[in-house]
Design a protein around this motif. Structure first.
Motif, mmCIF file in Angstrom:
data_model
loop_
_atom_site.group_PDB
_atom_site.id
_atom_site.type_symbol
_atom_site.label_atom_id
_atom_site.label_comp_id
_atom_site.label_asym_id
_atom_site.label_seq_id
_atom_site.Cartn_x
_atom_site.Cartn_y
_atom_site.Cartn_z
ATOM 1 N N LYS A 422 0.880 -1.642 0.164
ATOM 2 C CA LYS A 422 -0.206 0.398 0.425
ATOM 3 C C LYS A 422 1.002 1.314 0.427
ATOM 4 C CE LYS A 422 -4.261 -1.933 0.355
ATOM 5 N NZ LYS A 422 -3.496 -3.192 -0.266
ATOM 6 N N GLU A 423 1.872 1.419 -0.482
ATOM 7 C CA GLU A 423 2.706 2.086 -0.663
ATOM 8 C C GLU A 423 3.325 2.452 -1.909
ATOM 9 O OE1 GLU A 423 6.020 2.587 2.370
ATOM 10 O OE2 GLU A 423 4.876 1.764 4.166
ATOM 11 N N LEU A 424 3.235 3.556 -2.978
ATOM 12 C CA LEU A 424 3.701 3.745 -3.697
ATOM 13 C C LEU A 424 5.332 4.093 -4.271
ATOM 14 C CD1 LEU A 424 0.562 6.092 -6.140
ATOM 15 C CD2 LEU A 424 1.419 3.299 -6.061
ATOM 16 N N GLU A 425 5.394 4.826 -3.099
ATOM 17 C CA GLU A 425 6.971 4.855 -2.997
ATOM 18 C C GLU A 425 7.896 3.714 -3.618
ATOM 19 O OE1 GLU A 425 4.801 6.367 -1.045
ATOM 20 O OE2 GLU A 425 5.226 8.227 -1.780
ATOM 21 N N LYS A 426 7.557 2.741 -2.841
ATOM 22 C CA LYS A 426 8.316 1.721 -2.620
ATOM 23 C C LYS A 426 8.088 0.645 -3.996
ATOM 24 C CE LYS A 426 8.765 0.852 1.716
ATOM 25 N NZ LYS A 426 8.904 0.153 3.559
ATOM 26 N N CYS A 427 7.276 1.045 -4.863
ATOM 27 C CA CYS A 427 6.539 -0.164 -5.425
ATOM 28 C C CYS A 427 6.448 -0.162 -7.102
ATOM 29 C CB CYS A 427 5.167 -0.925 -5.045
ATOM 30 S SG CYS A 427 5.430 -1.665 -3.361
ATOM 31 N N GLN A 428 5.887 1.394 -7.730
ATOM 32 C CA GLN A 428 5.884 2.258 -8.876
ATOM 33 C C GLN A 428 6.961 2.142 -9.486
ATOM 34 O OE1 GLN A 428 4.483 5.909 -8.188
ATOM 35 N NE2 GLN A 428 6.234 6.620 -7.186
ATOM 36 N N GLY A 429 6.975 2.719 -10.743
ATOM 37 C CA GLY A 429 7.827 2.567 -11.888
ATOM 38 C C GLY A 429 6.830 2.535 -13.038
ATOM 39 N N VAL A 430 8.090 2.217 -14.146
ATOM 40 C CA VAL A 430 7.446 2.444 -15.327
ATOM 41 C C VAL A 430 7.654 1.180 -15.975
ATOM 42 C CG1 VAL A 430 7.688 4.914 -15.361
ATOM 43 C CG2 VAL A 430 9.675 3.563 -16.303
ATOM 44 N N PHE A 431 6.922 0.842 -17.162
ATOM 45 C CA PHE A 431 7.131 -0.419 -18.011
ATOM 46 C C PHE A 431 6.294 -0.251 -19.203
ATOM 47 C CE2 PHE A 431 3.217 -0.002 -15.883
ATOM 48 C CZ PHE A 431 1.559 -0.359 -16.969
ATOM 49 N N PRO A 432 7.342 -0.898 -20.114
ATOM 50 C CA PRO A 432 7.121 -0.308 -21.991
ATOM 51 C C PRO A 432 4.913 -0.910 -21.950
ATOM 52 C CG PRO A 432 8.141 -3.104 -21.443
ATOM 53 C CD PRO A 432 8.260 -2.197 -20.247
ATOM 54 N N GLU A 433 4.196 -0.007 -22.437
ATOM 55 C CA GLU A 433 2.971 -0.304 -23.139
ATOM 56 C C GLU A 433 2.726 -1.552 -23.958
ATOM 57 O OE1 GLU A 433 -0.820 2.234 -24.101
ATOM 58 O OE2 GLU A 433 0.984 3.241 -25.077
ATOM 59 N N ASN A 434 3.109 -1.249 -24.693
ATOM 60 C CA ASN A 434 3.738 -2.391 -25.872
ATOM 61 C C ASN A 434 3.491 -4.236 -25.353
ATOM 62 O OD1 ASN A 434 6.374 -2.312 -25.735
ATOM 63 N ND2 ASN A 434 6.362 -1.817 -28.202
ATOM 64 N N PHE A 435 3.832 -3.983 -24.119
ATOM 65 C CA PHE A 435 4.018 -5.585 -23.607
ATOM 66 C C PHE A 435 2.785 -6.422 -22.704
ATOM 67 C CE2 PHE A 435 8.898 -5.129 -24.498
ATOM 68 C CZ PHE A 435 8.954 -6.664 -24.642
ATOM 69 N N THR A 436 2.022 -5.291 -22.715
ATOM 70 C CA THR A 436 1.070 -5.783 -21.970
ATOM 71 C C THR A 436 -0.312 -4.932 -22.778
ATOM 72 O OG1 THR A 436 0.491 -3.368 -20.481
ATOM 73 C CG2 THR A 436 2.087 -4.698 -19.310
ATOM 74 N N GLU A 437 -1.825 -5.865 -21.815
ATOM 75 C CA GLU A 437 -2.973 -5.384 -22.940
ATOM 76 C C GLU A 437 -4.310 -5.159 -21.209
ATOM 77 O OE1 GLU A 437 -6.420 -8.155 -25.540
ATOM 78 O OE2 GLU A 437 -4.708 -9.279 -23.998
ATOM 79 N N ARG A 438 -4.813 -3.777 -21.595
ATOM 80 C CA ARG A 438 -5.929 -3.343 -21.198
ATOM 81 C C ARG A 438 -6.903 -4.278 -20.178
ATOM 82 N NH1 ARG A 438 -7.277 2.715 -21.848
ATOM 83 N NH2 ARG A 438 -9.275 2.597 -20.093
ATOM 84 N N VAL A 439 -7.453 -4.820 -18.974
ATOM 85 C CA VAL A 439 -8.005 -5.785 -19.445
ATOM 86 C C VAL A 439 -9.645 -4.422 -18.017
ATOM 87 C CG1 VAL A 439 -6.836 -7.483 -19.073
ATOM 88 C CG2 VAL A 439 -6.860 -5.835 -16.676
ATOM 89 N N GLN A 440 -9.329 -3.764 -18.271
ATOM 90 C CA GLN A 440 -10.717 -2.919 -16.797
ATOM 91 C C GLN A 440 -10.339 -1.094 -17.060
ATOM 92 O OE1 GLN A 440 -10.960 -4.668 -13.505
ATOM 93 N NE2 GLN A 440 -11.723 -2.809 -12.531
#
Length: 440
Positions: A422-440
């Motif tokens: 529940k802490e963004l500072e520890k977990c957030q990060g960037v990632f390439p969009e084309n490696f994922t698919e929108r699900v919701q």
């Protein structure tokens, strides 16, 4: 008897030396305790400090020069192997093979000549320069010992003269030893007083000559090497002209997984993946009249009546008025033209999704926009990136500074990490969009 005499002389010298060391040690102790004065010569001490500095600088210069020569030799070997490789790949029927071979031979000779001249004109001169320091250093140390002997003899003579019971014999002998010690010390001291300043001043000319020699040799070497390189370039240009039609352009290959750093341009996922092609959803349901923008023109189709096109492209009638053409256009548009629409999602503010009949509280990170699911593994190449495995669900959130977002990249936090920390500072990060698919 001769051997015994020889042994006796040797034993006598050893005993004499031991006595001198003991007397000097006693004198140094008395001087440190302040019970005996010590002869000081500040000018000579400054000369000794300069000598030690000069010796340290020369030793360092000699070490660095040897390192430079080792580097020249290593470059010679590397250049030689590179030219040997060129000779191996240069086929016999190619033009300029003999010229290339001759250039490689001259290149090798030039490196050897440069290295040898550096040894002769710089390293050997350096060795000769430093060769005089050990003897002078030994004489400085000996002068220090003779100074202690002189002080000791002086103190011994003074103590005999001030004694209550004077022994003229001992005083005479002490005076004789004092004169002898003073003479030995002054002879060494005078020589060093003249030699040390001269040696100190000579360093300027030595440094100038040494670095001038190195600079001149290096300048000539690079001039000759430049000529050889130009000749080799001309040979290769001739080869290119004859085989110019077979030139092969070398193109950079993209990385298999990781995007190139510094550009933040994501690399494509494996071929045939759903994420490689953007998804366009076609809605065949009739579009409400309230969605249509005023003045928007509908493209014509063979089955669309002319009246509908004219009404759609013209001005809107007054509120509440029903034109016959408008009714026909509204009825004809759904059946003749599929509407391409983008899915919309309710806005989330601080984890609360607004829309519908009321507000629903969701346990989601602040600013949550939508979810995506990783379709392929992604290996993070920097500390600000997310490490993804196929199947990971990521909660997408906006960038704090929109200007920091690179094209093709999203900011988010893996759902499993968010549920755990529940802490963004520890977990957030960037990632390439084309490696994922929108699900919701």
């Amino acid at each position: 008897m001769a051997e015994m005499g020889s042994k006796g002389v040797t034993a006598g010298k050893i005993a004499s030396n031991m006595q001198k060391k003991l007397t000097r040690a006693q004198e140094k102790v008395l001087q440190k305790l302040g019970k005996a004065d010590e002869t000081k010569d500040e000018q000579f001490e400054q000369c000794v400090q300069n000598f030690n500095k000069q010796l340290n600088e020369g030793t360092r210069l000699q070490k660095d020069l040897r390192t430079y020569l080792a580097s020249v030799k290593a470059m010679h070997e590397a250049s030689k192997k590179l030219n040997e490789c060129l000779q191996e790949v240069y086929e016999p029927d190619w033009p300029g093979r003999d010229e290339a071979s001759k250039i490689a031979e001259n290149n090798d000779l030039l490196w050897m000549d440069y290295h040898q001249k550096l040894v002769d004109q710089a390293l050997l001169t350096m060795d000769t320069y430093l060769g005089q320091f050990p003897d002078i250093k030994s004489r400085i140390a000996k002068r220090g010992r003779k100074l202690v002997d002189y002080d000791s003899a002086r103190h011994h003579y003074a103590s005999l003269q001030t004694a209550k019971k004077k022994d003229d014999t001992k005083i005479a002998k002490a005076e004789e030893e004092l004169v002898k010690a003073q003479k030995v010390f002054e002879e060494m001291n005078v020589d060093l007083q003249e030699e040390l300043p001269s040696l100190w001043n000579s360093r300027v000319g030595f440094y100038v000559n040494t670095f001038q020699s190195i600079a001149g040799l290096e300048e000539n070497f690079h001039k000759e090497m430049s000529k050889l390189n130009q000749n080799l370039s001309d040979v290769l240009v001739g080869l290119e002209k004859q085989h110019g039609s077979n030139t092969f352009a070398v193109k950079a290959q993209p990385s298999d997984n990781a995007p190139a750093k510094g550009d933040k341009s994501p690399s494509p996922p494996p071929n045939g993946s759903p994420a490689a092609t953007p998804e366009i959803r076609v809605n065949h349901e009739p579009e409400p009249a309230s969605v249509a923008s005023p003045g928007a023109a509908l493209p014509k189709s063979p089955s669309q009546p002319a009246e509908a096109s004219e009404v759609a492209g013209g001005a809107q009638p007054a509120a509440g008025a029903q034109e016959p053409g408008e009714t026909a256009a509204r009825d004809a548009a759904p059946s003749s033209l599929p509407a391409v629409v983008a899915e919309t999602f309710p806005a989330a503010v601080n984890g609360t999704v607004e829309g519908g009949s009321g507000a629903v509280r969701l346990d989601l990170p602040p600013g949550f926009m939508f979810k995506v699911q990783a379709q392929h593994d992604y290996t993070a190449t920097d500390t600000d990136e997310l490490q993804l495995k196929a199947g990971d669900v990521v909660l997408v959130i906006p960038f704090q500074n929109p200007e920091e977002q690179d094209e093709g990249w999203l900011m988010g936090v893996k759902e499993s990490d968010w549920n755990q920390h529940k802490e963004l500072e520890k977990c957030q990060g960037v990632f390439p969009e084309n490696f994922t698919e929108r699900v919701q």
